[in-house]
Motif scaffolding. Structure first.
Motif, mmCIF file in Angstrom:
data_model
loop_
_atom_site.group_PDB
_atom_site.id
_atom_site.type_symbol
_atom_site.label_atom_id
_atom_site.label_comp_id
_atom_site.label_asym_id
_atom_site.label_seq_id
_atom_site.Cartn_x
_atom_site.Cartn_y
_atom_site.Cartn_z
ATOM 1 N N ARG A 144 -15.763 2.752 20.228
ATOM 2 C CA ARG A 144 -14.818 1.839 19.588
ATOM 3 C C ARG A 144 -15.513 1.077 18.466
ATOM 4 N N ALA A 145 -14.695 0.565 17.579
ATOM 5 C CA ALA A 145 -15.238 -0.319 16.553
ATOM 6 C C ALA A 145 -15.250 -1.724 17.131
ATOM 7 N N THR A 146 -16.398 -2.412 17.033
ATOM 8 C CA THR A 146 -16.507 -3.720 17.681
ATOM 9 C C THR A 146 -16.959 -4.794 16.710
ATOM 10 N N LEU A 147 -16.312 -5.952 16.802
ATOM 11 C CA LEU A 147 -16.800 -7.124 16.100
ATOM 12 C C LEU A 147 -17.097 -8.184 17.146
ATOM 13 N N LEU A 148 -18.351 -8.632 17.188
ATOM 14 C CA LEU A 148 -18.744 -9.644 18.168
ATOM 15 C C LEU A 148 -19.097 -10.931 17.441
ATOM 16 N N ILE A 149 -18.365 -11.980 17.822
ATOM 17 C CA ILE A 149 -18.706 -13.296 17.284
ATOM 18 C C ILE A 149 -19.434 -14.025 18.390
ATOM 19 N N THR A 150 -20.605 -14.522 18.113
ATOM 20 C CA THR A 150 -21.354 -15.133 19.204
ATOM 21 C C THR A 150 -22.310 -16.188 18.691
ATOM 22 N N HIS A 151 -22.719 -17.039 19.597
ATOM 23 C CA HIS A 151 -23.776 -17.981 19.277
ATOM 24 C C HIS A 151 -25.013 -17.624 20.093
ATOM 25 N N ASP A 152 -24.837 -16.660 21.006
ATOM 26 C CA ASP A 152 -25.924 -16.296 21.902
ATOM 27 C C ASP A 152 -26.706 -15.158 21.265
ATOM 28 N N LEU A 153 -27.833 -15.482 20.713
ATOM 29 C CA LEU A 153 -28.541 -14.493 19.918
ATOM 30 C C LEU A 153 -29.123 -13.358 20.759
ATOM 31 N N THR A 154 -29.216 -13.565 22.101
ATOM 32 C CA THR A 154 -29.741 -12.466 22.903
ATOM 33 C C THR A 154 -28.738 -11.315 22.942
ATOM 34 N N ASP A 155 -27.458 -11.626 22.697
ATOM 35 C CA ASP A 155 -26.436 -10.587 22.754
ATOM 36 C C ASP A 155 -26.472 -9.656 21.545
ATOM 37 N N VAL A 156 -27.098 -10.068 20.470
ATOM 38 C CA VAL A 156 -26.941 -9.307 19.230
ATOM 39 C C VAL A 156 -28.069 -8.298 18.989
ATOM 40 N N GLU A 157 -29.040 -8.260 19.894
ATOM 41 C CA GLU A 157 -30.177 -7.356 19.683
ATOM 42 C C GLU A 157 -29.773 -5.905 19.502
ATOM 43 N N THR A 158 -28.732 -5.494 20.278
ATOM 44 C CA THR A 158 -28.364 -4.081 20.253
ATOM 45 C C THR A 158 -27.297 -3.762 19.211
ATOM 46 N N MET A 159 -26.976 -4.730 18.343
ATOM 47 C CA MET A 159 -25.910 -4.507 17.368
ATOM 48 C C MET A 159 -26.388 -3.659 16.196
ATOM 49 N N ASP A 160 -25.458 -2.904 15.630
ATOM 50 C CA ASP A 160 -25.822 -2.048 14.500
ATOM 51 C C ASP A 160 -25.990 -2.859 13.226
ATOM 52 N N GLU A 161 -25.157 -3.904 13.102
ATOM 53 C CA GLU A 161 -25.277 -4.745 11.917
ATOM 54 C C GLU A 161 -24.996 -6.187 12.308
ATOM 55 N N ILE A 162 -25.782 -7.084 11.760
ATOM 56 C CA ILE A 162 -25.561 -8.505 12.051
ATOM 57 C C ILE A 162 -25.275 -9.214 10.740
ATOM 58 N N LEU A 163 -24.180 -9.974 10.728
ATOM 59 C CA LEU A 163 -23.846 -10.754 9.544
ATOM 60 C C LEU A 163 -24.064 -12.227 9.864
ATOM 61 N N VAL A 164 -24.776 -12.913 9.006
ATOM 62 C CA VAL A 164 -24.965 -14.341 9.209
ATOM 63 C C VAL A 164 -24.045 -15.068 8.232
ATOM 64 N N LEU A 165 -23.146 -15.861 8.793
ATOM 65 C CA LEU A 165 -22.142 -16.526 7.982
ATOM 66 C C LEU A 165 -22.537 -17.989 7.839
ATOM 67 N N ASP A 166 -22.572 -18.470 6.612
ATOM 68 C CA ASP A 166 -22.857 -19.887 6.419
ATOM 69 C C ASP A 166 -21.914 -20.407 5.352
ATOM 70 N N GLN A 167 -21.129 -21.405 5.685
ATOM 71 C CA GLN A 167 -20.164 -22.004 4.778
ATOM 72 C C GLN A 167 -19.299 -20.971 4.064
ATOM 73 N N GLY A 168 -18.784 -20.050 4.860
ATOM 74 C CA GLY A 168 -17.829 -19.085 4.333
ATOM 75 C C GLY A 168 -18.442 -17.905 3.601
ATOM 76 N N GLU A 169 -19.755 -17.877 3.519
ATOM 77 C CA GLU A 169 -20.360 -16.749 2.822
ATOM 78 C C GLU A 169 -21.344 -16.022 3.726
ATOM 79 N N VAL A 170 -21.457 -14.716 3.489
ATOM 80 C CA VAL A 170 -22.451 -13.954 4.231
ATOM 81 C C VAL A 170 -23.789 -14.175 3.534
ATOM 82 N N THR A 171 -24.719 -14.841 4.230
ATOM 83 C CA THR A 171 -25.988 -15.152 3.585
ATOM 84 C C THR A 171 -27.068 -14.124 3.906
#
Lengths: 575, 576
Positions: free
Chosen positions: B522-549
């Motif tokens: 499936r296509a997945t979008l995970l929004i999280t604050h728990d950084l341990t969850d994102v280790e296995t992600m294919d791509e991580i986007l860091v959003l700050d004030q509405g922009e991908v930084t």
């Protein structure tokens, strides 16, 4: 038909009630006098051959009676409302007060929508019971007798006709009333269910939309709405049929009086003045009984609502409120749980089973464990929402149950899992911690909680309305306001319930700093899942199945390789 | 359109029935007049001792009118109430249908207590419009016309007096009531709504109230709101009691005046003496048609205020038009591309600025960033709750705007922090995601969400009622129900909005493991604050004030020493 508990509500309004009855009796007498005057005038002109001058004194007498009658109508309605309003207000206040006294744990099983419709519409339904039904009941018993008293000496035949038909009305009314009572109860239940369902659907509309189920709710709402319509109509149908029967009895009897009186007049057995007077009185004889019928159903709606109201008022409030010792503000607080047992639903769902815990003054104790282990129950007990079914809680050696709840809660600041923002300004929400706090104190608390910066950025700063319908705040911002409340309250004992759940790492770090400032110098009970927050606690208590499973400092517990170790490794992601 | 006209328009499907009810209402009053007039004539005529035959018609008439009045009254009530309740039922459903497309975008400014009060309370108030506002004036006019036709035959001044009496009681008095009651009706509706909204806020905030010992404070506000409501009700009651007493005075005054005028007419022989009593009683009983008019004005004001609130609510424009094809073949797999999307809520500043990413089958994208960075807005846009302003979102290459919002949502499963738990059983709450699911699928979802142990321990298992907004459940259990729903819905795209919030670490880990298997294919979008969850992600986007930084894999981001790396170290430090 008559609710004794409701009648008792009259209390010191009883005088008002008897005044109402007195006013109605006065009206009844005026009706007879008016009929008498009217008869004299018509008799005088029609058969006596008098002109205006001849009947003038009667005409002015009639006018006087008419004015007096209007005055009595006004007074009657005015006082009826006064009576109902007093009772309504006191019932509404008592019901709201009782709900607040029951507290969050006891009312968990009730539906918010249903409670609110009971508090608003339910109480309104009480008005017709006192303002119309009850006075009418007395009038219906007295006024027909009064009229009969005038009729008997005039014409025994008419009197016996009235006497025979009159009892039919109450008999029919009781028969039909029995049926209506059951229907009325069902109608009230349906209305409550409909209200609660609407509220649930409205609050969950976003969730329903995500699952594509919001449109099909139309069917459910249509079904419930139709059900409500059907049941309302069937209640009314009974009301209409009873009105039909009552009206038939009344109008046919009036017609009978007219015909029999007319015939006897024809055969010289009666004078015109007597006959006409009787004709005028016959409908007035039945009027109070008929009006009772029309107020009956409105009165019954009040009785059904009273049923629910007294059901809630009968729910027991915890006995902790009866503690009498006032606890003065303590500089230091030690708290001890001694073999505390507690189960929800009267003990059916056990939450704590022999829980022992001691918090020393200024100590920071963290409570950890799987969800459902009983951590929140510990907080509920300490906040007086519930009380131990066995065992006791000691505060500086005093049993908590001996202390007044208000003086105890004054020493406690609580940060719940999900903070509720009340509709009002940001400042008002922070002031929950200390309502009399100055603006400077509110701002200082916000600064300490790390909330000042975002509040200053809101459209109206501290005066920005928040809560339902106000400016939307993020989870982190809500939490900071809750922390500001605790800072403002400045209590010696602090309970933090999952205070860091749901925030991102950057927020969490800032919040940790704020919380660290808050915790300094206080006795703290920390209920947490994010183990990063508990590492620095003086003591970590691991709760499992309502008991303390492990207890000690972070390093000690790691060494034990027990439950805490398992929790920790799961948190670090290297299970 | 004016609310009055709109309310009248609702009559369209039932107007013949309503007209019939008006006729029956008039006949009821006519029968009563008939009863009194024939009785009075009967007695007066009998006093002159004619033969019995001359009285026989009147005798029959008296009996007929006696029965007819009761029957007409019954029919009129039954028919008018039945038609009115039909209208109300249709109104309730209609309002929900109009509200439904507005959520959640345009309902944010409403307290749900107000919404609730509108749909339940205000619709109920409208009942009076159809029962007590429309018919009485028509019935009064019909009655007056009949009476004047008879009276002008004898004397114009007599007819004029009756007309004046009707005018005073039927028009002048109601207008005076309206003048005194000015705004009272709408104030009353507003006061009741305010009380309701405050009570709802109180019930929902019970935990804080109890913990801060604020019961007295809330009670005193409730007392004030109640006092305000009672004061307004008192004002209306004072006016209505005065109007009742004036109504009685006008009726009796007219009767008195009619007598005064009739006496010389009888003396001069213009009116036969035998009609004197009948005419006096005709006037008295005809006022039954006028007396409800003052209250009709009050009911009219009250129901118009309610109608205005209701119409204001449903007339708001929808944020997303249900444009696009209804028929949209549901694909097995979905690819969602977000290209240069910017968004702002009405004038509140940019929340998202030129965001681009794509969700492909089997690919996992994580979105992290401080709260308020616009993460939840992305979910709302993906679900088509709002229309995007600039940029493009495509689904399998098709522009979002050409696809029906419902069809879009069918492809997404959402596990979010705001999931609403309905007051129903656990089973019903989960089946919401897929009502046609069988027991096996349901149990699989329950197990997948780690709910099986919990429900097995309940006496009623899955059929346990969860209470208002799932209050009988812990935070973790609520979230597990949300996860079970998503498992059951089984869609090509998965949106996870902080799915493990409030769960203890062991359960959270179990849930993430379950979600891990769920994400496969499936296509997945995970929004999280728990950084341990994102280790296995294919791509991580860091959003700050509405922009991908920052964007990249876990390893890339750690190496780049940016915001992500700083957050990661923050989260790790306490354990170091």
């Amino acid at each position: 038909m008559i609710d004794k508990r409701l009648n008792r509500e009259m209390g010191h309004y009883r005088l008002l009630f008897f005044m109402l009855v007195g006013l109605s009796l006065g009206s009844g007498i005026l009706v007879v006098l008016q009929a008498d005057m009217l008869t004299k005038i018509i008799d005088g002109v029609f058969l006596g051959g008098l002109d205006v001058a001849g009947v003038e004194h009667w005409l002015y007498g009639l006018l006087g009676i008419m004015v007096l009658k209007a005055l009595l109508i006004w007074l009657n309605e005015f006082y009826a409302h006064r009576l109902a309003v007093g009772i309504k207000s006191s019932l509404r206040e008592r019901l709201a007060g009782h709900l607040l006294a029951l507290g969050p744990v006891s009312i968990r099983g009730e539906q918010a929508g249903e409670l609110i419709s009971l508090l608003v519409e339910g109480i309104e339904n009480i008005e017709p019971y006192f303002a119309r039904f009850l006075p009418q009941l007395v009038i219906a018993a007295v006024v027909p007798l009064l009229i009969l008293g005038f009729v008997v000496p005039l014409d025994a035949t008419t009197a016996s006709l009235l006497l025979v038909t009159a009892p039919l009305i109450p008999v029919f009314m009781i028969l039909i009333g029995k049926m209506a009572e059951k229907l009325n109860k069902r109608q009230w239940e349906t209305l409550s269910r409909l209200s609660a369902h609407f509220l649930d659907v409205l609050q969950g509309l976003t969730t329903l939309k995500i699952f594509g189920r919001s449109v099909e709710q139309v069917r459910v709402i249509a079904r419930m709405s139709d059900e409500f319509r059907d049941i309302t109509l069937s209640v009314l149908k009974v009301a209409f049929i009873s009105a039909l029967v009552l009206e038939l009895v009344a109008t046919i009897s009036t017609a009978l009086v007219a015909v029999t009186v007319g015939l006897r007049l024809l055969y010289y057995k009666l004078a015109f003045s007597q006959a006409f007077f009787l004709l005028l009185l016959a409908p007035e004889f039945y009027l109070p009984l008929r009006q009772l019928g029309s107020h009956f159903h409105a009165g019954m709606a009040g009785v059904s609502a009273a049923e629910r109201i007294y059901h809630i008022l009968a729910m027991p409030v915890g006995k902790q409120h009866h503690g009498t010792q006032k606890l003065v503000r303590q500089a230091e607080l030690a708290i001890e749980f001694k073999q505390v047992h507690f189960g929800y639903q009267g003990g059916e769902r056990p939450a704590l089973a022999g829980f022992d815990l001691k918090l020393m003054p200024g100590e920071q104790v963290a409570l950890v464990g799987a969800s459902g282990a009983g951590k929140s129950t510990v907080a509920n007990l300490l906040l007086g929402f519930i009380e131990p079914q066995q065992g006791e809680i000691l505060v500086n050696g005093f049993p908590l149950s001996d202390i007044t709840l208000a003086s105890w809660l004054d020493q406690v600041a609580y940060l719940p899992q999900a903070s509720h923002l009340f509709y009002g300004t940001v400042a008002e929400n922070i002031r929950l911690g200390r309502p009399e706090a100055s603006e400077a104190a509110v701002e200082a608390a916000a600064v300490a909680a790390g909330a000042h910066e975002f509040i200053a950025g809101l459209p109206q700063g501290y005066a920005t309305p928040v809560g339902e319908g106000g400016h939307g705040l993020s989870g982190g911002e809500k939490r900071r306001i809750a922390i500001a409340r605790a800072f403002l309250k400045d209590a010696p004992f602090l309970i933090l319930d999952e205070a860091t759940a749901g925030l991102d790492a950057k927020n969490e770090y800032e919040l940790q700093l704020a919380l660290k400032r808050l915790m300094t110098g206080r006795t703290v009970l920390l209920i947490a899942h994010r183990l990063s927050t508990v590492v620095h606690a003086d003591r970590i208590v691991v709760v499992d199945q309502g008991r303390v499973a492990e207890c000690g400092r972070h390093e000690e517990l790691i060494g034990q390789k027990g439950l805490y170790y398992q929790l920790l490794t799961a948190f670090r992601g290297d299970v | 359109m004016k609310p009055f006209v709109r309310l009248i328009a609702m009559l369209a499907p039932v107007w013949p029935v309503m007209l019939l009810a008006v006729c029956l209402g008039w006949l009821t009053i006519a029968a009563n007049i008939g009863l009194m007039v024939t009785s009075a004539w009967l007695i007066a005529a009998a006093a002159l001792h004619p033969s019995i035959a001359e009285l026989s018609v009147a005798i029959v008439g008296v009996r007929f009118f006696g029965v007819a009045r009761a029957v007409f009254r019954y029919l009129e009530r039954y028919i008018s109430h039945d038609a009115t309740f039909r209208i109300l039922s249709r109104l309730r459903v209609g309002f929900y249908q109009r509200l439904e497309p507005l959520a959640p975008a345009n309902l944010q400014t409403w307290q749900s207590g107000e919404l609730f009060s509108a749909i339940v309370g205000d619709v109920e108030t409208l009942k009076d419009f159809y029962l007590r506002v429309l018919a009485p004036p028509l019935i009064a006019v019909l009655t007056l016309t009949g009476l004047l036709l008879v009276f002008q035959h004898y004397s114009l001044s007599l007819a004029a007096l009756v007309f004046a009496g009707f005018l005073l009681a039927g028009i002048v008095l109601p207008l005076a009531v309206r003048q005194v009651n000015k705004g009272g009706g709408s104030e009353l509706v507003a006061a009741r709504a305010a009380l309701k909204a405050y009570l709802l806020d109180t019930v929902n905030g019970m935990t804080e109230i109890a913990a801060f010992d604020h019961q007295q404070r809330h009670l005193s506000t409730i007392r004030n709101l109640n006092d305000h409501l009672i004061r307004l009700q008192g004002r209306i009651a004072a006016v209505s009691s005065l109007s009742d007493s004036w109504g009685s005075l006008i009726m009796n005054g007219t009767l008195w005046g009619v007598l005064w005028l009739l006496i010389p007419l009888v003396r001069s022989g213009t009116v036969e003496g035998v009609y004197l009593a009948a005419m006096a009683l005709a006037v008295q009983s005809s006022f039954e048609a006028v007396l409800p008019l003052p209250m009709a004005v009050h009911y009219c004001q009250e129901s118009l205020a309610a109608a205005r609130r209701l119409f204001r609510l449903v007339d708001a424009p929808a944020a997303v038009l249900p444009s696009g094809q209804e028929q949209f073949a549901e694909p097995e797999q979905a690819e969602v591309c977000v290209q240069g999307v910017s968004f702002e809520y009405d004038g509140l500043g940019k929340v998202l600025n030129r965001i681009s990413f794509s969700l492909r089958p089997g690919k996992r994208v994580a979105l992290i960033g401080p709260s308020g960075a616009g993460k939840s807005t992305i979910i709302h846009l993906l679900l088509r709750f709002w229309e995007i302003e600039s940029g493009l979102i495509t689904l399998n290459g098709r522009d979002y705007r050409t696809i029906n919002p419902e069809a879009v949502r069918r492809l997404f499963s959402v596990v979010s922090q705001q999931t609403h738990i309905f007051n129903a059983s656990i089973r019903e709450n989960i089946l919401l995601a897929c009502p046609e699911a069988g027991e096996r699928e349901l149990m699989a979802a329950v197990r997948g969400a780690a709910l099986d142990e919990f429900t097995a321990g309940l006496p009623e298992g899955l059929d346990t009622q969860v209470g208002n907004n799932g209050q009988a459940l812990s935070g973790g259990q609520r979230q597990r129900i949300a996860i079970a729903r998503a498992l059951l819905k089984n869609t090509p795209v998965l949106l996870l909005d902080e799915p493990t919030v409030g769960l203890d670490p062991i359960t959270a880990k179990q849930i993430m493991n379950t979600i891990d298997t769920l994400m496969r294919g499936r296509a997945t979008l995970l929004i999280t604050h728990d950084l341990t969850d994102v280790e296995t992600m294919d791509e991580i986007l860091v959003l700050d004030q509405g922009e991908v930084t920052e964007r990249g894999t876990f390893a890339e981001l750690l190496n780049s020493q940016g915001l992500f790396a700083r957050l990661w170290h923050l989260q790790q430090t306490p354990l170091a």
